[in-house]
Enzyme design. Structure first.
Site, PDB file in Angstrom:
ATOM      1  N   GLU A 264      10.799  37.180  45.704  1.00 52.56           N
ATOM      2  CA  GLU A 264      11.815  36.783  44.726  1.00 52.56           C
ATOM      3  C   GLU A 264      11.197  36.397  43.389  1.00 52.56           C
ATOM      4  OE1 GLU A 264      15.027  37.039  44.866  1.00 52.56           O
ATOM      5  OE2 GLU A 264      14.997  37.825  46.893  1.00 52.56           O
TER       6      GLU A 264
ATOM      7  N   CYS B 230      30.845  54.114  45.258  1.00 48.95           N
ATOM      8  CA  CYS B 230      30.939  52.656  45.364  1.00 48.95           C
ATOM      9  C   CYS B 230      32.031  52.244  46.353  1.00 48.95           C
ATOM     10  CB  CYS B 230      31.229  52.034  44.004  1.00 48.95           C
ATOM     11  SG  CYS B 230      31.388  50.240  44.090  1.00 48.95           S
TER      12      CYS B 230
ATOM     13  N   CYS C 138      38.300  47.513  42.224  1.00 49.69           N
ATOM     14  CA  CYS C 138      37.459  47.186  41.069  1.00 49.69           C
ATOM     15  C   CYS C 138      38.264  47.278  39.764  1.00 49.69           C
ATOM     16  CB  CYS C 138      36.264  48.130  41.011  1.00 49.69           C
ATOM     17  SG  CYS C 138      35.232  47.883  39.546  1.00 49.69           S
TER      18      CYS C 138
END
Length: 372
Positions: A43, A212, A218
């Site tokens: 990370e 997607c 969306c």
DNA sequence: CACGCGTGGCC
DNA sequence: TGGCCAAGCGT
């Protein structure tokens, strides 16, 4: 804004998890482990750094420093070579400090909650949440560049994402999405899935909405505003330049210059350009019309990387013979201007002169104003 | 809180 | 091709 009861919110997390398990990334070097050290290292390296760049650094670093204790015992001078070339070197210094703090205060383990993890050096809210989600399955939201793209588009969140208000709305929305999900949610797959969506489908330039899994709900897809989101940062003020241009008219023709390519307006026709008033005077004398040029209203043209203040001048000299054009110049008939390749600001200048819409005569001024 | 931090990729 | 951006954080 209350999103908690919308179908868009409640279905989000499960859809992301389902998609991640089928289509997400599963073979990155830092996946397939719940070791907080490896997750933490990845990370930190991945902050503002692309995956392909990180992989080699990650593997070399992990070979040399396989756990928190080894890193904590090392000298900083022994650590930095393993970061050299990766950039943002405060990350490496904080990483080393953090390992020592974990060794001193936490028995070489990570604290149990994201809030505690976020107090460690170099670990902010998002990185702490990612470590807790991947290592412990903690239901805390991350917020990075990928998630910002996915959420601004999915929820139709406008506003520059670095601004406080937009940032808070994004964090609140992200946390609401986690809390709206069933208790059985696979937090690691969800967290990874958001980033995979952001890097594989919901990319900045040309989002691949066809693939997607979120498109049905969306906002950006439904309204066709993918290109407007996330709201782009206002660009830094670009440098400004100024020039003067001369419209020389002889009977029904004006003098134009072909612009060279490559270069600004390459291949188009423009007006003769000068840097200052003395050059305008010289040009007028050259045309046998000393002091006869009239200043026109100025205008501002904005290019992608600079602004150009243009101060056009007008010179009427019917004594000139149009056969006398210099290299790269041509006398173009006014009636042919509509079919001539002109840059927008040049066309505007000439339109104002020869096609005045709402006034009988072209307008001259002593005080040029930027009307671009 | 707007900015600096590093490097590589993208158009 | 220069500007913008990339799994952010610290000040």
């Amino acid at each position: 804004m209350s999103l908690n009861k919308t179908p868009a919110l409640s279905s989000l997390a499960c859809t992301v998890v389902y998609w991640q398990k089928q289509h997400g990334r599963h073979h990155l070097p830092w996946q397939g482990t719940q070791d907080p050290y490896r997750i933490w290292l990845s990370e930190i390296m991945l902050q503002q750094t692309q995956v392909a760049t990180v992989i080699g650094y990650y593997e070399r670093f992990l070979s040399r420093f396989p756990d928190i204790a080894t890193l904590a015992q090392a000298q900083q001078e022994d650590v930095m070579p393993y970061w050299a070339g990766l950039g943002y070197y405060a990350r490496a210094r904080n990483l080393h400090r953090c390992a020592q703090e974990l060794a001193t205060n936490w028995d070489c383990r990570f604290p149990p909650t994201p809030e505690q993890i976020a107090t460690l050096p170099g670990i902010g809210r998002s990185t702490a949440a990612a470590i807790a989600a991947f290592a412990y399955g903690t239901r805390s939201a991350i917020m990075d560049g990928n998630v910002k793209r996915v959420f601004t588009r999915y929820f139709g969140i406008y506003g520059v994402t670095s601004q406080r208000e937009t940032e808070k709305l994004l964090w609140d929305t992200a946390q609401s999405a986690v809390e709206a999900a069933p208790a059985s949610l696979d937090m690691a797959a969800y967290t990874q899935g958001l980033m995979d969506l952001g890097s594989q489908c919901c990319i900045r330039g040309r989002p691949d909405c066809a693939r997607c899994p979120l498109k049905a709900n969306c906002y950006a897809y439904i309204h066709g505003v993918q290109q407007q989101l996330p709201t782009p940062k206002p660009r830094k003020a670009s440098p400004e330049r100024a020039c003067k241009m001369l419209v020389v008219r002889s009977h029904d023709r004006i003098l134009l210059e072909k612009q060279v390519s490559p270069g600004i307006w390459g291949g188009l026709w423009s007006l003769p350009r000068y840097d200052d008033a003395s050059e305008i005077d010289a040009a007028c004398r050259n045309f046998g019309q000393a002091g006869a040029a009239q200043k026109m209203a100025g205008l501002l043209h904005v290019f992608s990387h600079f602004k150009l203040h243009i101060e056009p001048w007008y010179l009427q000299c019917d004594t000139l013979r149009v056969t006398e054009a210099g290299q790269g110049q041509a006398w173009i008939a006014i009636e042919d201007l509509p079919s001539t390749a002109l840059p927008a600001p040049i066309r505007k200048i000439l339109d104002g002169l020869f096609n005045p819409h709402d006034r009988a005569l072209p307008e001259f001024t002593d005080a040029p104003a930027d009307t671009g």
